[in-house]
Design a protein around this motif. Structure first.
Motif, PDB file in Angstrom:
ATOM      1  N   GLY A 149     -47.481  -7.889   6.164  1.00  0.00           N
ATOM      2  CA  GLY A 149     -48.327  -9.266   6.302  1.00  0.00           C
ATOM      3  C   GLY A 149     -47.692 -10.508   5.667  1.00  0.00           C
ATOM      4  O   GLY A 149     -47.997 -11.532   6.254  1.00  0.00           O
ATOM      5  N   VAL A 150     -46.190 -10.563   5.359  1.00  0.00           N
ATOM      6  CA  VAL A 150     -45.569 -11.645   5.170  1.00  0.00           C
ATOM      7  C   VAL A 150     -44.161 -11.737   5.927  1.00  0.00           C
ATOM      8  O   VAL A 150     -43.439 -12.622   5.666  1.00  0.00           O
ATOM      9  N   ALA A 202     -46.482 -14.983  -1.223  1.00  0.00           N
ATOM     10  CA  ALA A 202     -45.981 -14.211  -0.172  1.00  0.00           C
ATOM     11  C   ALA A 202     -44.395 -13.925  -0.431  1.00  0.00           C
ATOM     12  O   ALA A 202     -44.248 -12.903  -0.225  1.00  0.00           O
ATOM     13  N   ARG A 282     -52.064 -18.158   7.077  1.00  0.00           N
ATOM     14  CA  ARG A 282     -51.008 -17.410   6.509  1.00  0.00           C
ATOM     15  C   ARG A 282     -49.768 -17.503   6.505  1.00  0.00           C
ATOM     16  O   ARG A 282     -49.242 -17.930   7.512  1.00  0.00           O
ATOM     17  N   TRP A 283     -49.047 -17.490   5.243  1.00  0.00           N
ATOM     18  CA  TRP A 283     -47.264 -17.939   5.347  1.00  0.00           C
ATOM     19  C   TRP A 283     -46.701 -16.792   5.629  1.00  0.00           C
ATOM     20  O   TRP A 283     -46.803 -15.564   4.885  1.00  0.00           O
TER      21      TRP A 283
END
Length: 389
Positions: A149-150, A202, A282-283
């Motif tokens: 997710g990052v 993150a 989101r980053w």
């Protein structure tokens, strides 16, 4: 096409591009791999070999599209060929996800060391220009970070004889460059701490995932690190007179880590606000190749995660300067970032300070050469180091 014709063609194509730093060198050779048939075209992986006056030799990839009756062209200007090669499973191309057909291609105009081609808003290909034998770090770490997710999700790769030529990745929707956003907040006097905290969180996920999936029990000697930091700072002192007043404080910073044993692992390696994108809240961290001028071996070597943190902290300083924000804006960003990462900003961290000081020294040298108007940014950081650090 004769060898000389290939050499001349590749030089002509490369010398017009921003990504090509080889204009100070001479053509040492050129080579071409096996052509790949893609519909009405052939994709030819071609490499320009450049020799420099200091003895260095570097290889640059210029993939060519060949069509009957038409002059050869850089495949990045006809990106549909690259996407179709991946979708059809052409030799050397390996997809890790289903690849849609017929997506329009758009070459990114802001390229620097590599070339990116977007396919609609769904995926992209990054074509590596300066290549070295072996697996590219960016490809490797995107594979490792899959599902975290990052990082952008991996769609595929182009690998020839064990060397990565390109990586296909998820195109992040509605992306905003982290440095651009931070500068905008600084200019407007707007709070950036929520974003800074999320960036720290993150990055912690990046480091945790890399440690879990690429486990390492390696360490580094604080004494060796300190010696390297001192050696680099001495070079800065020889170039820039203004750092002389900070020498004692810098030496104390480096001396404080001499007795440490530092745990190391795989890291991002070139971490700053320009390496993160905000996409729909989101980053996401991007460009895992590490320092562009470092060798593949150096970029793959384990290091302390604090190097990444130091790079991001220095980047906040540049955003503050760009936007003319007060010192309190920078302090708030630094605290929030460290807290998001999981560190207490009120607890001294001599190793982090040493890495940031080393980075600031590099910045002084760089700014003195290329951007003298920004030299104040790293000098201000050095001026705040306590003499007895």
């Amino acid at each position: 096409m004769t060898d000389q014709q290939l050499r001349d063609l590749l030089w002509d194509l490369a010398s017009q591009q921003r990504w090509f730093p080889g204009r100070g060198g001479t053509v040492a050779g050129a080579r071409a791999g096996e052509a790949v048939e893609v519909h009405d075209a052939r994709l030819l992986p071609a490499v320009l070999e450049v020799a420099f006056p200091d003895g260095r030799r570097e290889d640059y990839l210029i993939p060519l599209v060949l069509r009957d009756g038409k002059p050869p062209m850089d495949a990045c200007d006809d990106g549909a060929v690259l996407l179709e090669a991946l979708r059809s499973g052409a030799p050397g191309f390996e997809a890790t996800r289903p690849i849609p057909a017929g997506l329009p291609a758009r070459r990114f105009a802001g390229e620097q060391s590599n070339t990116t081609v977007f396919f609609s808003d769904q995926l992209l290909v990054k074509v590596f220009r300066r290549i070295e034998p072996g697996i590219n770090v960016d490809v490797e770490l995107h594979e490792v970070l899959a599902g975290s997710g990052v990082a952008a999700e991996l769609y595929g790769r182009w690998r020839v004889d064990g060397t990565d030529y390109a990586v296909f990745l998820e195109a992040l929707p509605d992306p905003t460059d982290g440095y651009v956003l931070a500068c905008r907040h600084a200019r407007d006097g707007a709070d950036f701490t929520t974003h800074a905290w999320a960036l720290g969180e993150a990055l912690a996920t990046v480091h945790r995932t890399l440690a879990e999936r690429l486990p390492s029990d390696t360490t580094a000697s604080g004494a060796v690190l300190a010696a390297g930091f001192r050696r680099r700072f001495a070079q800065v002192e020889a170039e820039v007179d203004e750092v002389a007043t900070h020498s004692a404080a810098v030496d104390a910073v480096f001396g404080a880590i001499a007795d440490e044993v530092v745990a190391t692992q795989r890291i991002h390696g070139d971490c700053h606000l320009g390496q993160v994108l905000l996409t729909r809240g989101r980053w996401v961290y991007v460009d895992f190749e590490g320092e562009p001028m470092a060798s593949l071996e150096e970029r793959r070597a384990p290091d302390t995660p604090l190097r990444d943190l130091a790079g991001m902290l220095r980047s906040f300083g540049y955003a503050r300067a760009d936007g003319g924000a007060p010192a309190s804006w920078l302090l708030a960003c630094r605290r929030a970032f460290l807290e998001g990462y999981g560190l207490d900003p009120d607890v001294p961290n001599p190793l982090l300070t040493a890495y940031e000081t080393d980075k600031a020294g590099y910045e002084v040298s760089y700014e003195a050469r290329y951007r003298p108007h920004l030299m104040r940014v790293p000098l201000d950081f050095l001026s705040e180091l306590p003499e007895g650090a």
